[in-house]
Structure formats: structure tokens, C-alpha cells
Enzyme design. Structure first.
Site, PDB file in Angstrom:
ATOM      1  N   ASP A  17      79.925  32.743  18.197  1.00 43.11           N
ATOM      2  CA  ASP A  17      79.197  33.332  17.059  1.00 43.11           C
ATOM      3  C   ASP A  17      78.132  34.524  17.708  1.00 43.11           C
ATOM      4  O   ASP A  17      77.665  34.209  18.842  1.00 43.11           O
ATOM      5  CB  ASP A  17      78.471  32.409  16.340  1.00 43.11           C
ATOM      6  CG  ASP A  17      77.984  32.807  14.972  1.00 43.11           C
ATOM      7  OD1 ASP A  17      78.664  33.886  14.562  1.00 43.11           O
ATOM      8  OD2 ASP A  17      77.229  32.020  14.317  1.00 43.11           O
ATOM      9  N   ARG A  21      75.567  40.683  15.173  1.00 39.96           N
ATOM     10  CA  ARG A  21      74.220  40.647  15.508  1.00 39.96           C
ATOM     11  C   ARG A  21      74.140  41.457  16.766  1.00 39.96           C
ATOM     12  O   ARG A  21      73.407  42.191  16.811  1.00 39.96           O
ATOM     13  CB  ARG A  21      73.573  39.375  15.613  1.00 39.96           C
ATOM     14  CG  ARG A  21      73.212  38.842  14.118  1.00 39.96           C
ATOM     15  CD  ARG A  21      72.586  37.520  14.189  1.00 39.96           C
ATOM     16  NE  ARG A  21      73.800  36.426  14.208  1.00 39.96           N
ATOM     17  CZ  ARG A  21      73.798  35.251  14.724  1.00 39.96           C
ATOM     18  NH1 ARG A  21      72.517  34.786  15.157  1.00 39.96           N
ATOM     19  NH2 ARG A  21      74.957  34.567  14.866  1.00 39.96           N
ATOM     20  N   ASN A  65      87.111  33.285   7.172  1.00 40.67           N
ATOM     21  CA  ASN A  65      86.815  34.700   7.736  1.00 40.67           C
ATOM     22  C   ASN A  65      87.842  35.763   6.703  1.00 40.67           C
ATOM     23  O   ASN A  65      87.457  36.834   6.789  1.00 40.67           O
ATOM     24  CB  ASN A  65      87.278  34.807   9.164  1.00 40.67           C
ATOM     25  CG  ASN A  65      85.933  34.317  10.004  1.00 40.67           C
ATOM     26  OD1 ASN A  65      86.389  33.705  10.885  1.00 40.67           O
ATOM     27  ND2 ASN A  65      84.847  34.156   9.495  1.00 40.67           N
TER      28      ASN A  65
HETATM   29  C1  FPP Z   1      81.556  35.395  15.043  1.00 45.57           C
HETATM   30  O1  FPP Z   1      80.769  36.621  15.134  1.00 45.57           O
HETATM   31  C2  FPP Z   1      83.072  35.790  15.573  1.00 45.57           C
HETATM   32  C3  FPP Z   1      84.152  35.952  15.047  1.00 45.57           C
HETATM   33  C4  FPP Z   1      84.535  35.757  13.658  1.00 45.57           C
HETATM   34  C5  FPP Z   1      85.511  36.554  15.810  1.00 45.57           C
HETATM   35  C6  FPP Z   1      85.542  36.056  17.187  1.00 45.57           C
HETATM   36  C7  FPP Z   1      86.393  36.960  17.780  1.00 45.57           C
HETATM   37  C8  FPP Z   1      86.396  37.267  19.021  1.00 45.57           C
HETATM   38  C9  FPP Z   1      85.406  36.896  19.814  1.00 45.57           C
HETATM   39  C10 FPP Z   1      87.115  38.607  19.444  1.00 45.57           C
HETATM   40  C11 FPP Z   1      88.428  38.624  19.568  1.00 45.57           C
HETATM   41  C12 FPP Z   1      88.842  37.043  20.096  1.00 45.57           C
HETATM   42  C13 FPP Z   1      90.243  37.033  20.686  1.00 45.57           C
HETATM   43  C14 FPP Z   1      90.767  35.688  21.036  1.00 45.57           C
HETATM   44  C15 FPP Z   1      91.248  37.947  21.161  1.00 45.57           C
HETATM   45  P1  FPP Z   1      79.986  36.907  13.763  1.00 45.57           P
HETATM   46  O2  FPP Z   1      80.901  38.104  13.585  1.00 45.57           O
HETATM   47  O3  FPP Z   1      80.085  35.873  12.719  1.00 45.57           O
HETATM   48  O4  FPP Z   1      78.536  37.253  14.314  1.00 45.57           O
HETATM   49  P2  FPP Z   1      77.084  37.490  13.661  1.00 45.57           P
HETATM   50  O5  FPP Z   1      76.971  36.027  13.207  1.00 45.57           O
HETATM   51  O6  FPP Z   1      76.273  37.906  14.452  1.00 45.57           O
HETATM   52  O7  FPP Z   1      77.485  38.130  12.133  1.00 45.57           O
END
Ligand code: FPP
Length: 247
Positions: A17, A21, A65
């Protein structure tokens, strides 16, 4: 401590996560955070191989998501496709066996085909198991397992009374892996967010404020150090654990 007494977890599960941010703090669009997050995934895989962690399960995309803005979902799918195209042969060469859990039917045929190819190209990997949870939700996982059990009962293959924890677990995601020893969530929030609800029953939970794109070997070493200090009792007493877990 692991069930066998080792302080290196055999299986780590991570909620990655903080990508959004991380980008916002730099005045950049969220999609840039996901690209940086993909680089952190590679660092994390390298770290697991170097430390001898046998299995890594990453929450890449939850069932929920899909409801994010279309542009963000599009970028995540592109990142996914690119990683599947670019990294899979390399993962195979490094002995990493790749697998996916989640509702594959929710993806387009292009991604589904590449997932199947990635699994077959890396199928003989012995160095580490890497599982990507995509379009995954813990409740979805439990429901699909319940449905499979019910279907087997309707076909007359099992009696409802024969359904116990062991049999049920064979229909869940990660059925062929030991359950995670250590759960890590980055980004500061302290929740499981519908990740591996069944499989995390006895996992040690570790939360760090570090945003996922900033994760490096130092952050992961700290998590494992903390894990090494925990006493895992699996519902027993300290004295029983000291005498050795019952078989
Ligand atoms: C959460 O951060 C992350 C995700 C919803 C996506 C995770 C994806 C990756 C790390 C990249 C691609 C992965 C692979 C396996 C190729 P958020 O967007 O919820 O962050 P926030 O809480 O700060 O808004």
C-alpha cells in the site's frame, strides 16, 4: 519464529500500500506511484531469494480495485501485462515459480493467456514460489471454495459431513503452499483489507508506515527481525511450545 523454529519466515504475504500517496507527495499522478511500486516488487523478490524466503504472495489488485478510475485500472493492467511479458522468462531462469490467485474470469483474454503462459514457463522453478493475488478478495476465495465443495457433494463425491478444515483448505487459493508466517502491510494502515482471510489465521502481522515504492532490503530486514522476536503459540501455551509442537 516459524513452526520449525527458524527466524526466516517460509512464506511472506504483503499488502503493497501507498503507491498513490508516494506519487502525490511528489506532485505526480497516481499511475507514477504504481510504476515505482512495480520496481519495489523486483527489489522485494531479490530480497526474498537472497534471504531464503521460500514463498512470497503479493496483493497486486483486489476485487474492489476494479472500481478505481478507469485510467488507473488501465495503467495497472498495462503494468501487469508488461511485467508478464518482460519478467517471466527472467523469473523462470532464476528458478522462481510464478502463480496467480483470484478471479481470472474478470480479466481480458490477453492477460489470462499471459498468466497461463507465465505459470507454465516457470512451472519447474525451485528457488521460490511467487504468487500474485489479482482480482482477489478473501471473501471471494472462501465463497469459491464453498461452491466447489458443494458441487462435489452434489456430484456425490463427498458427504457434507466430510467437509473439515483440511479438505476445505484444498479448494482455497495457496492450497499447495504452507500458510503465510508473516503478513506485512506498508503505507501505515493497520488492516487486512480482505486479503487472505482464511490463510492468515496464525500469521504474525507487521505494519510499517513506509510507502510501498520506498520499500527496500532495510525495511524488509526490520520486518523479519521483528518477526524473529515473536513467540508463535498456535493456540497453545508457552510451556507446550517449549516442549515442541504436537504433530
Ligand atoms: C496500493 O497502493 C497498490 C495497488 C492497488 C497496486 C499494487 C501494484 C503494484 C505494486 C505495481 C504492479 C505490480 C505487479 C505485480 C506488476 P494505493 O494506490 O492504494 O496507494 P494509496 O493508499 O497511497 O492511495
Amino acid at each position: 519464529m516459524r513452526e520449525d523454529g527458524s527466524s526466516i519466515p517460509a512464506h511472506i504475504a504483503i499488502v503493497m500500500d501507498g503507491n498513490g500517496r508516494w506519487a502525490k507527495a511528489r506532485g505526480r499522478p497516481r499511475t507514477i506511484g504504481h510504476r515505482a511500486g512495480a520496481r519495489a516488487v523486483n527489489r522485494c523478490i531479490d530480497w526474498c531469494v537472497a534471504r531464503g524466503v521460500g514463498a512470497l504472495t503479493l496483493f497486486a489488485f483486489s476485487s474492489e480495485n476494479w472500481n478505481r478510475p478507469a485510467e488507473e485500472v488501465g495503467t495497472l493492467m498495462q503494468l501487469f501485462l508488461r511485467a508478464l511479458d518482460r519478467e517471466v522468462d527472467d523469473l523462470g531462469r532464476r528458478g522462481i515459480r510464478l502463480g496467480f490467485i483470484g478471479d481470472r474470469e474478470a480479466f481480458g483474454a490477453d492477460i489470462r493467456d499471459r498468466m497461463a503462459r507465465a505459470e507454465s514457463v516457470t512451472a519447474n522453478g525451485q528457488a521460490m514460489r511467487l504468487t500474485i493475488a489479482a482480482s482477489y478478495g478473501g471473501r471471494w476465495d472462501i465463497i469459491q471454495a464453498a461452491r466447489r465443495m458443494a458441487e462435489a457433494a452434489v456430484r456425490g463425491e463427498i458427504e457434507p459431513g466430510q467437509i473439515d478444515e483440511r479438505r476445505f483448505a484444498t479448494a482455497l487459493g495457496l492450497a499447495d503452499l504452507p500458510p503465510p508466517d508473516l503478513f506485512i502491510r506498508t503505507g501505515g494502515d493497520k488492516r487486512i483489507s480482505n486479503f487472505l482471510l482464511w490463510q492468515l489465521a496464525y500469521a504474525e502481522l507487521y505494519f510499517t508506515p513506509t510507502l510501498w515504492p520506498d520499500v527496500d532490503a532495510e525495511v524488509l530486514d526490520r520486518a523479519v527481525e521483528d518477526y524473529g522476536r515473536r513467540e508463535r503459540r498456535f493456540g497453545l501455551t508457552s510451556e507446550q511450545i517449549a516442549r515442541g509442537l504436537p504433530a
